[in-house]
Scaffold this motif. Structure first.
Motif, PDB file in Angstrom:
ATOM      1  N   SER A 111      -4.487  45.984 -49.161  1.00 17.64           N
ATOM      2  CA  SER A 111      -4.097  45.137 -47.979  1.00 17.64           C
ATOM      3  C   SER A 111      -5.130  46.788 -46.697  1.00 17.64           C
ATOM      4  O   SER A 111      -5.898  45.758 -45.899  1.00 17.64           O
ATOM      5  CB  SER A 111      -2.388  45.284 -47.740  1.00 17.64           C
ATOM      6  OG  SER A 111      -2.354  46.456 -47.738  1.00 17.64           O
ATOM      7  N   SER A 114      -8.521  44.599 -46.734  1.00 16.04           N
ATOM      8  CA  SER A 114      -8.723  43.202 -45.923  1.00 16.04           C
ATOM      9  C   SER A 114      -7.860  43.000 -44.901  1.00 16.04           C
ATOM     10  O   SER A 114      -7.804  42.500 -44.006  1.00 16.04           O
ATOM     11  CB  SER A 114      -8.315  42.642 -46.738  1.00 16.04           C
ATOM     12  OG  SER A 114      -6.449  42.756 -47.926  1.00 16.04           O
ATOM     13  N   MET A 115      -7.409  44.643 -44.223  1.00 17.83           N
ATOM     14  CA  MET A 115      -6.925  44.234 -42.927  1.00 17.83           C
ATOM     15  C   MET A 115      -7.552  44.250 -41.970  1.00 17.83           C
ATOM     16  O   MET A 115      -7.646  43.141 -40.951  1.00 17.83           O
ATOM     17  CB  MET A 115      -6.108  45.799 -42.753  1.00 17.83           C
ATOM     18  CG  MET A 115      -7.383  46.850 -42.825  1.00 17.83           C
ATOM     19  SD  MET A 115      -6.045  48.521 -42.236  1.00 17.83           S
ATOM     20  CE  MET A 115      -7.409  49.344 -42.003  1.00 17.83           C
ATOM     21  N   THR A 138       1.401  38.202 -45.922  1.00 15.20           N
ATOM     22  CA  THR A 138       2.645  38.774 -46.927  1.00 15.20           C
ATOM     23  C   THR A 138       2.356  37.792 -48.164  1.00 15.20           C
ATOM     24  O   THR A 138       2.185  38.605 -49.248  1.00 15.20           O
ATOM     25  CB  THR A 138       3.247  39.224 -46.735  1.00 15.20           C
ATOM     26  OG1 THR A 138       3.370  39.758 -45.328  1.00 15.20           O
ATOM     27  CG2 THR A 138       3.899  40.806 -47.219  1.00 15.20           C
ATOM     28  N   GLY A 141      -0.881  37.969 -50.063  1.00 21.18           N
ATOM     29  CA  GLY A 141      -1.462  40.284 -50.662  1.00 21.18           C
ATOM     30  C   GLY A 141      -0.872  39.894 -51.810  1.00 21.18           C
ATOM     31  O   GLY A 141      -1.206  40.377 -52.474  1.00 21.18           O
ATOM     32  N   ASP A 202       6.966  47.176 -45.793  1.00 18.72           N
ATOM     33  CA  ASP A 202       5.567  47.128 -45.441  1.00 18.72           C
ATOM     34  C   ASP A 202       5.294  47.221 -44.219  1.00 18.72           C
ATOM     35  O   ASP A 202       6.359  47.175 -43.510  1.00 18.72           O
ATOM     36  CB  ASP A 202       5.493  46.150 -45.609  1.00 18.72           C
ATOM     37  CG  ASP A 202       3.217  45.777 -45.238  1.00 18.72           C
ATOM     38  OD1 ASP A 202       3.276  46.331 -46.006  1.00 18.72           O
ATOM     39  OD2 ASP A 202       3.227  44.560 -45.162  1.00 18.72           O
ATOM     40  N   ILE A 205       0.598  45.486 -42.632  1.00 21.17           N
ATOM     41  CA  ILE A 205       0.478  43.263 -42.165  1.00 21.17           C
ATOM     42  C   ILE A 205       1.572  43.491 -41.393  1.00 21.17           C
ATOM     43  O   ILE A 205       0.337  43.107 -39.901  1.00 21.17           O
ATOM     44  CB  ILE A 205       0.171  42.849 -43.328  1.00 21.17           C
ATOM     45  CG1 ILE A 205      -0.537  43.351 -44.276  1.00 21.17           C
ATOM     46  CG2 ILE A 205       0.562  41.523 -42.414  1.00 21.17           C
ATOM     47  CD1 ILE A 205      -0.213  42.353 -45.506  1.00 21.17           C
TER      48      ILE A 205
ATOM     49  N   PHE B  22      -6.469  34.885 -48.406  1.00 25.73           N
ATOM     50  CA  PHE B  22      -6.882  36.963 -48.820  1.00 25.73           C
ATOM     51  C   PHE B  22      -8.054  37.092 -49.631  1.00 25.73           C
ATOM     52  O   PHE B  22      -8.744  37.979 -49.054  1.00 25.73           O
ATOM     53  CB  PHE B  22      -5.769  37.156 -50.438  1.00 25.73           C
ATOM     54  CG  PHE B  22      -6.175  38.476 -50.913  1.00 25.73           C
ATOM     55  CD1 PHE B  22      -5.018  39.453 -49.659  1.00 25.73           C
ATOM     56  CD2 PHE B  22      -6.763  38.622 -51.438  1.00 25.73           C
ATOM     57  CE1 PHE B  22      -5.088  40.649 -50.185  1.00 25.73           C
ATOM     58  CE2 PHE B  22      -6.593  40.299 -52.673  1.00 25.73           C
ATOM     59  CZ  PHE B  22      -5.527  40.805 -51.171  1.00 25.73           C
TER      60      PHE B  22
END
Lengths: 269, 290
Positions: A111, A114-115, A138, A141, A202, A205, B22
């Protein structure tokens, strides 16, 4: 040899338990008692920290936010993931393998990579600061992990049985819902335990997507407390305790599944 | 006998979710890495590969990279040894040992924010438990500003990472130990082998697959660390704990250099990809041995 083992056993137990002892006792202490001696046994015991934290903060709100997000994400991932895993097993051959690879390729992308694009995408479609969007992002992911684990488990189920169901005229849905899903119970529980821990804890995210105070999840709330109560250690440690309670309960009841889930999860990283 | 159309329909919702939220963002990161976008304004220009050049030229980037390697090596080496030793001690299923296993595993279910906060208090230079304990034990010369000293901060956090996850890796080793047939050990014992010989000639070779799993998992976990460092030091002091993930985060959200940060993410992804490939190779070999 035996003695060395025993000594290591005790020392490591202390290493793990001492910080936990410190956190739990601190949450039942007054600030003065804490500063006088952080390691002492609480005297007197007080639940004032718990009262204050629920009073001064919309703590129930944070708790409820975390609970809703976690439950929805885990449920969504188990449902979509098990459907995909079932389809992969049933399709088999090249198509099954390609689909499997497409989903599992996501495991390589953390993540943290990809954030940035995720953050801008969510803002572009006007989904920032929305708990529903947090659930979807979430869940997306964690789908690679879910599909990987569930496919691995479902592969161990008998394919002849599914075939037999087909021959007897059962629809794909019926085979999935009535046969495969109940037989996958333990593997679903193991995957769920694993997902619960990841979603509940988490930070990244939620930090990217959420900014209004009434929508914070618990890890975000803890980060915010730290800024606000720089010196009120007991209150902060109380927040840590409250955040951990649901995971502890889950751990006590699902210990077996935790371990299978964690070891299964650790295999693929 | 199966109905292909239905099966594709089963996959559709997950496929859409995963692709849209994603795969697409991950791919668009590659696109942004060739732009000078600040992450806020509506327009940006293409700048070719200059973000990549700037990354490699950046002192902070290089520092972050080496910190990543240092952190990873420290965690992998120590965590593997610790979890193996713990597993060997706790492999037998006695009541105490089963309880201790649960205790050792426990930190893994805490959030890294919680773990980070707890250890921030322990490491606190003036009030913290560690320095207090050292002082009262007459070991004042060993007190330190654990997360404030640029020479030790990274290792102090590595220690916390190990504290949180060694018990989890111990479980993998215990699973591996339980898969070794008891008769093999028995036979070796009857042949008069010492404990150490049994470990070297029987246990260790048969444990190789578990060791491979532990090492490769720990490698990747520690390489992509973020939360603990973000909570405990946020990359400081003076970039001593800045790793690639925090570097990318700071570039994007403190400096508004979205394009440059995207290039950083892509480089990070390639490095991680190489590590993962090495992992797969090792796993395959480990699997063949087992």
């Amino acid at each position: 040899m035996k003695w060395i083992g025993r000594i290591i056993m005790v020392l490591y137990a202390l290493l793990v338990a001492a910080p936990l002892y410190f956190v739990i006792t601190s949450s039942f202490k007054t600030s003065q008692a804490f500063f006088a001696n952080p390691l002492s046994w609480p005297n007197p015991w007080t639940i004032q920290n718990f009262i204050s934290i629920f009073d001064a903060q919309p703590m129930w709100q944070y708790f409820w936010n975390s609970a809703r997000v976690t439950l929805s994400t885990v449920a969504l991932d188990l449902f979509l993931g098990s459907l995909i895993a079932y389809a992969i097993i049933r399709l088999g051959g090249r198509m099954g393998r390609y689909t499997f690879v497409y989903f599992v390729a996501g495991l390589i992308i953390p993540s943290q990579v990809s954030m940035l694009p995720l953050y801008s995408l969510v803002r572009q479609i006007g989904w920032s600061d929305n708990l529903g969007a947090l659930v979807l992002v979430t869940a997306a992911g964690l789908l690679p992990l879910t599909v990987f684990t569930l496919t691995g488990f479902m592969e161990m189920l008998s394919k002849e049985m599914m075939e037999a169901g087909s021959i007897d005229g059962a629809s794909e849905w019926k085979i999935y819902w009535r046969l495969v899903l109940p037989l996958s119970g333990p593997s679903l529980a193991a995957t769920a335990a694993f997902l619960f821990v990841m979603v509940w804890n988490d930070l990244l995210i939620p930090m990217l997507l959420i900014n209004s105070t009434d929508k914070l999840t618990l890890p975000l709330a803890l980060m915010q407390f730290r800024g606000e109560y720089v010196t009120d250690y007991t209150l902060l440690l109380t927040g840590v305790v409250i955040t951990a309670v649901p995971m502890v309960i889950l751990f006590i009841f699902l210990q077996r599944f935790f371990v299978t889930g964690m070891t299964a999860g650790s295999v693929k990283g | 006998m199966m109905n292909r159309k239905t099966l594709w329909f089963f996959m559709l919702p997950g496929l859409l979710l995963y692709t849209g939220l994603f795969v697409y963002p991950a791919v668009s990161g590659l696109f942004y890495s060739f732009t000078n976008w600040d992450g806020v304004s509506t327009s940006y220009d293409f700048v070719g590969i200059s973000n990549y050049k700037d990354s490699f030229d950046s002192i902070v980037f290089r520092k972050a990279f080496f910190n990543n390697v240092k952190f990873m090596l420290t965690v992998v080496i120590i965590q593997t040894i610790v979890s193996l030793v713990l597993a060997l001690i706790l492999a037998k299923n006695t009541r105490t040992r089963v309880f201790l296993r649960a205790l050792y595993f426990f930190p893994a279910i805490l959030s890294s924010v919680s773990v980070g906060l707890i250890w921030s208090f322990i490491y606190d230079p003036s009030l913290g438990l560690l320095n207090t304990a050292l002082t009262s034990g007459g070991l004042e010369q060993f007190t330190a500003s654990w997360t404030g000293d640029a020479n030790i901060a990274l290792y102090a956090i590595a220690f916390v990472q190990i504290w949180a996850h060694a018990g989890q890796m111990m479980i993998v080793f215990i699973a591996g130990l339980h898969a070794i047939p008891e008769e093999l050990m028995e036979a070796a014992r009857i042949d008069g082998a010492t404990r150490f010989q049994i470990f070297r000639k029987v246990t260790w070779p048969l444990l190789a697959p578990s060791a491979t799993i532990v090492v490769s998992y720990t490698t990747i976990q520690s390489f992509k660390a973020f939360d603990l460092i973000f909570v405990m030091t946020d990359g400081g002091p003076n970039y001593a704990t800045e790793i690639l993930t925090t570097y990318i985060y700071h570039l994007a959200f403190s400096n508004y250099s979205f394009g440059l940060a995207s290039a950083g993410s892509m480089i990070f992804l390639v490095l991680l990809g190489l590590l993962t490939m090495a992992q797969f190779k090792a796993l395959r070999r480990g699997g063949a041995n087992g």
